[in-house]
Design an enzyme around this catalytic site. Structure first.
Site, short mmCIF file in Angstrom:
data_model
loop_
_atom_site.label_atom_id
_atom_site.label_comp_id
_atom_site.label_asym_id
_atom_site.label_seq_id
_atom_site.Cartn_x
_atom_site.Cartn_y
_atom_site.Cartn_z
N TYR A 252 0.82 -1.19 0.16
CA TYR A 252 -0.03 -0.10 0.14
C TYR A 252 0.82 1.12 0.05
O TYR A 252 0.37 2.41 -0.05
CB TYR A 252 -0.90 -0.10 0.98
CG TYR A 252 -1.74 -1.05 1.43
CD1 TYR A 252 -3.06 -1.22 0.44
CD2 TYR A 252 -1.89 -1.89 2.41
CE1 TYR A 252 -3.80 -1.93 0.46
CE2 TYR A 252 -2.47 -3.18 2.42
CZ TYR A 252 -3.92 -3.16 1.52
OH TYR A 252 -4.67 -4.18 1.53
N HIS B 100 -4.13 6.42 -1.75
CA HIS B 100 -5.00 6.30 -0.39
C HIS B 100 -3.94 6.57 0.82
O HIS B 100 -4.42 6.80 1.69
CB HIS B 100 -5.55 4.92 -0.10
CG HIS B 100 -7.10 4.94 0.51
ND1 HIS B 100 -7.91 5.98 0.39
CD2 HIS B 100 -7.50 3.82 1.10
CE1 HIS B 100 -9.00 5.78 1.10
NE2 HIS B 100 -8.79 4.57 1.63
N TYR C 76 -5.24 -0.14 9.83
CA TYR C 76 -5.97 0.05 8.43
C TYR C 76 -6.86 1.09 8.51
O TYR C 76 -7.34 1.45 9.37
CB TYR C 76 -6.89 -1.43 8.08
CG TYR C 76 -5.66 -2.29 7.73
CD1 TYR C 76 -5.00 -2.44 6.46
CD2 TYR C 76 -5.04 -3.31 8.66
CE1 TYR C 76 -3.94 -3.45 6.14
CE2 TYR C 76 -3.98 -4.26 8.40
CZ TYR C 76 -3.44 -4.32 7.00
OH TYR C 76 -2.42 -4.98 6.77
N ASN D 53 -10.04 1.73 7.74
CA ASN D 53 -11.39 1.68 8.16
C ASN D 53 -11.43 1.73 9.89
O ASN D 53 -12.39 1.97 10.43
CB ASN D 53 -12.09 0.58 7.80
CG ASN D 53 -12.36 0.67 6.53
OD1 ASN D 53 -12.07 1.59 5.73
ND2 ASN D 53 -12.94 -0.49 5.91
N ASP E 224 -6.17 11.40 1.49
CA ASP E 224 -6.51 11.57 0.19
C ASP E 224 -8.01 12.23 0.00
O ASP E 224 -8.79 11.70 0.68
CB ASP E 224 -6.33 10.41 -0.18
CG ASP E 224 -7.20 9.18 0.29
OD1 ASP E 224 -7.05 8.95 1.25
OD2 ASP E 224 -7.81 8.58 -0.56
N ASN F 124 -13.52 6.52 4.52
CA ASN F 124 -13.81 5.55 5.69
C ASN F 124 -12.89 6.15 6.97
O ASN F 124 -13.24 5.74 8.08
CB ASN F 124 -13.55 4.23 5.20
CG ASN F 124 -14.86 3.83 4.54
OD1 ASN F 124 -15.74 4.30 4.58
ND2 ASN F 124 -14.38 2.59 3.60
#
Length: 198
Positions: free
Chosen positions: A28, A33, A77, A79, A104, A125
């Protein structure tokens, strides 16, 4: 409302807590993101701050123009970002108007920046999790534009933000300017930062 409280005005030991939203893991690292993580990494690099594990994330502390600033990268993470942010704000006794969340934003064109206090969640989220855990939306945000899929690009938005920036996006320049914005916010205040960077 004053943006930053000086010592003695509140129990907080920080002038500003800067949270970069992102996802842990090498896969990632360069995603759109993860631009929030990229920005706080750049701030840590500029000010020779080192990271250590805390609050289910990585924390770095530095001095900026005489102010005590902490940087946080939640590793929960996206969320569940609010869990890490809530732990840090409780520990440092940070009020929402001294919390800056860097994230972002697909509603802004690539590289466009917008710093503001409060506002909606724009379907993000990570922001939603922070707002739920803090029970307020009245925290500072630095929105970093990542754009949307171009014409003929069939990817859903969720796949687009979880893909890397394109070479022509010049992510280094975007991250550098966003880090400049954070520094200006701390040293000059919200209104001046908005005039210079929004």
């Amino acid at each position: 409302m004053r943006l930053f409280r000086r010592r003695g005005e509140s129990a907080s030991s920080l002038d500003l807590l800067v949270v970069g939203l992102g996802n842990p893991g090498l896969e990632y690292a360069a995603n759109r993101h993860n631009v929030g993580w990229m920005v706080v990494d750049e701030l840590a690099r500029r000010h020779c701050a080192s990271w250590r594990g805390k609050f289910s994330g990585q924390l770095a502390e530095l001095r900026l123009d005489g102010h005590r600033v902490a940087l946080l990268k939640p590793e929960t993470y996206m969320n569940e970002s609010g869990r890490s942010v809530q732990a840090a704000t409780r520990f440092f006794k940070v009020e929402p108007d001294a919390l800056l969340v860097v994230h972002d934003d697909t509603d802004l064109e690539v590289g466009r920046l917008q710093v503001r206090l409060g506002g909606g969640l724009a379907g993000h989220n990570g922001l939603r999790s922070v707002a739920q855990h803090l029970q307020t939306r009245d925290f500072l945000r630095l929105r970093v534009g990542v754009g949307r899929p171009g014409r003929g690009d069939p990817r859903p938005l969720a796949d687009f933000v979880l893909s890397d920036f394109e070479p022509e996006d010049d992510v280094e320049a975007i991250v550098s300017r966003a880090a400049d914005t954070v520094e200006a916010l701390d040293t000059e205040g919200l209104e001046r930062a908005q005039q210079r960077f929004n």
